[in-house]
Design an enzyme around this catalytic site. Structure first.
Site, PDB file in Angstrom:
ATOM      1  N   HIS A 120       0.851  -0.948  -0.020  1.00 54.49           N
ATOM      2  CA  HIS A 120       0.437   0.607  -0.275  1.00 54.49           C
ATOM      3  C   HIS A 120       0.521   0.740   0.295  1.00 54.49           C
ATOM      4  O   HIS A 120       0.391   2.240  -0.528  1.00 54.49           O
ATOM      5  CB  HIS A 120      -1.187   0.275   1.298  1.00 54.49           C
ATOM      6  CG  HIS A 120      -1.941  -1.139   1.747  1.00 54.49           C
ATOM      7  ND1 HIS A 120      -2.706  -1.089  -0.209  1.00 54.49           N
ATOM      8  CD2 HIS A 120      -1.921  -2.472   1.900  1.00 54.49           C
ATOM      9  CE1 HIS A 120      -3.565  -2.142   0.295  1.00 54.49           C
ATOM     10  NE2 HIS A 120      -3.548  -2.545   1.279  1.00 54.49           N
TER      11      HIS A 120
ATOM     12  N   ASP B 214      -2.569 -10.898  -2.488  1.00 53.61           N
ATOM     13  CA  ASP B 214      -2.927  -9.829  -1.737  1.00 53.61           C
ATOM     14  C   ASP B 214      -4.684  -9.903  -1.327  1.00 53.61           C
ATOM     15  O   ASP B 214      -5.101  -9.371  -2.403  1.00 53.61           O
ATOM     16  CB  ASP B 214      -2.231  -9.044  -1.254  1.00 53.61           C
ATOM     17  CG  ASP B 214      -2.791  -8.671   0.612  1.00 53.61           C
ATOM     18  OD1 ASP B 214      -1.869  -8.673   1.371  1.00 53.61           O
ATOM     19  OD2 ASP B 214      -3.982  -7.649   0.726  1.00 53.61           O
TER      20      ASP B 214
ATOM     21  N   HIS C 193      -6.214  -7.271  -0.831  1.00 55.88           N
ATOM     22  CA  HIS C 193      -6.030  -6.116  -0.762  1.00 55.88           C
ATOM     23  C   HIS C 193      -5.924  -5.400  -2.066  1.00 55.88           C
ATOM     24  O   HIS C 193      -4.825  -5.770  -2.032  1.00 55.88           O
ATOM     25  CB  HIS C 193      -5.356  -4.334   0.320  1.00 55.88           C
ATOM     26  CG  HIS C 193      -6.343  -5.573   1.130  1.00 55.88           C
ATOM     27  ND1 HIS C 193      -5.781  -6.401   2.779  1.00 55.88           N
ATOM     28  CD2 HIS C 193      -8.082  -4.689   2.129  1.00 55.88           C
ATOM     29  CE1 HIS C 193      -6.754  -6.736   3.563  1.00 55.88           C
ATOM     30  NE2 HIS C 193      -8.036  -5.587   2.879  1.00 55.88           N
TER      31      HIS C 193
ATOM     32  N   ASP D 287      -4.680 -13.097   3.350  1.00 57.55           N
ATOM     33  CA  ASP D 287      -5.338 -12.441   3.661  1.00 57.55           C
ATOM     34  C   ASP D 287      -6.539 -12.868   2.422  1.00 57.55           C
ATOM     35  O   ASP D 287      -7.736 -12.201   3.152  1.00 57.55           O
ATOM     36  CB  ASP D 287      -5.380 -10.995   3.928  1.00 57.55           C
ATOM     37  CG  ASP D 287      -4.851 -10.371   3.208  1.00 57.55           C
ATOM     38  OD1 ASP D 287      -4.730 -10.595   1.899  1.00 57.55           O
ATOM     39  OD2 ASP D 287      -4.322  -9.160   3.590  1.00 57.55           O
TER      40      ASP D 287
HETATM   41 ZN   LIG Z   1      -3.813  -7.464   2.805  1.00 65.29          ZN
END
Ligand SMILES: [Zn+2]
Length: 309
Positions: free
Chosen positions: A125, A162, A164, A246
């Site tokens: 991120h 991931d 996200h 995740d």
């Molecule tokens: Zn994540």
């Protein structure tokens, strides 16, 4: 040639505060899973500190210095509501990025066939000029630029599974036609980016968003028909995996339903492509994963494939 595990005890000293999902126990769970007998062949190395020069290939020097200056002498400091740092966070972040740099050196020199970096804080991120979402520096991007600068590995692909979207890696990669960013992720979900229409300036960002409740069939379909063909077409000199776990069915932060077998399958497929295009050079770096048991078993499944692919 070995699979090499890079980690450092300093990554445990990044303290995000009571109840934070991105906690040191995550790394303890991963390392414990990789201590079992089947992993005795893993070569283990301590992650060095990334240098300012290495970090500044992915982030402006003033931004790096600003982040490091925010590290408190005691207690905690907040970069944003989610991104909390403590006295140990500066060294942890430098070791996390340094692990990927050292892993790139190891696979580029032929010392290691591939490598896994068990580190935190995670990185995907972290944008060019913004730390966010538990991430300080973009570990994968620092590794990609190091591959180019130190080893002449010009074309680097990152595959990010991931749950996200890796807005940071996309932000850093999108204007460089020799860098490819590929992502499967749940959408809608934090950080809100990663629409299939976000393709980068050169078609070098490939996003395959998955609806909540998607599982193995949807993930494998996106990999088979979108992600793997894009990497095959790009013909990377190095493949970096942003390995967040995740998207596992037991993860508390998201709603995908992948299993350990899905992570193993994806690793095997990526390993096949790396063998075809880049001498099997794969550097994998830990991103998210917040159910400790799922994180441990999925990481073990991933590293097992790296060792035998
Ligand atoms: Zn994540």
């Amino acid at each position: 040639m070995f699979t090499t595990l890079f980690t450092h005890a300093a990554c445990l000293d990044h303290d995000t505060g009571l109840g934070h999902p991105e906690c040191a126990d995550r790394l303890r769970a991963v390392l414990a899973a990789l201590e079992t007998e089947e992993f005795y062949m893993l070569e283990r190395q301590e992650a060095p500190l990334a240098t300012l020069e290495q970090l500044s290939r992915a982030h402006p020097r003033e931004h790096i210095e600003r982040i490091l200056a925010l590290v408190p002498e005691q207690e905690h400091a907040g970069i944003d509501a989610d991104t909390v740092i403590s006295p140990g966070s500066g060294e942890a972040a430098l070791r996390a990025a340094g692990a990927v740099v050292a892993a790139v050196d190891a696979v580029a020199s032929g010392h290691s066939r591939n490598a896994f970096c068990a580190v935190r804080p995670p990185g995907h991120h972290a944008e060019h000029e913004k730390a966010m979402g538990f991430c300080l520096f973009n570990n994968a991007a620092v590794g990609a630029y190091h591959a180019r600068a130190a080893h002449g590995l010009q074309r680097v692909a990152v595959m990010d599974f991931d749950v996200h979207h890796g807005n940071g890696t996309q932000d850093i990669f999108q204007r460089d036609p020799d860098l490819l960013y590929c992502s499967t992720h749940q959408s809608p979900l934090y950080p809100g980016t990663g629409d299939a229409g976000e393709k980068g300036d050169y078609g070098n960002c490939v996003n395959a968003p998955l609806a909540a409740m998607s599982g193995s069939p949807e993930f494998r379909h996106a990999m088979t028909h979108i992600i793997l063909p894009a990497i095959d077409h790009f013909k990377p000199d190095l493949l970096i995996i942003s390995a967040g776990f995740d998207a596992h069915s037991r993860d508390p932060l998201a709603g995908l339903h992948l299993t350990d077998d899905d992570f193993a399958w994806a690793t095997r497929k990526l390993g096949d492509l790396a063998r075809t295009h880049c001498g099997a050079r794969v550097v994998s770096v830990l991103e998210g994963g917040y159910n400790l048991r799922a994180l441990a078993s999925a990481t073990a499944a991933h590293v097992r494939e790296l060792m035998y692919c």
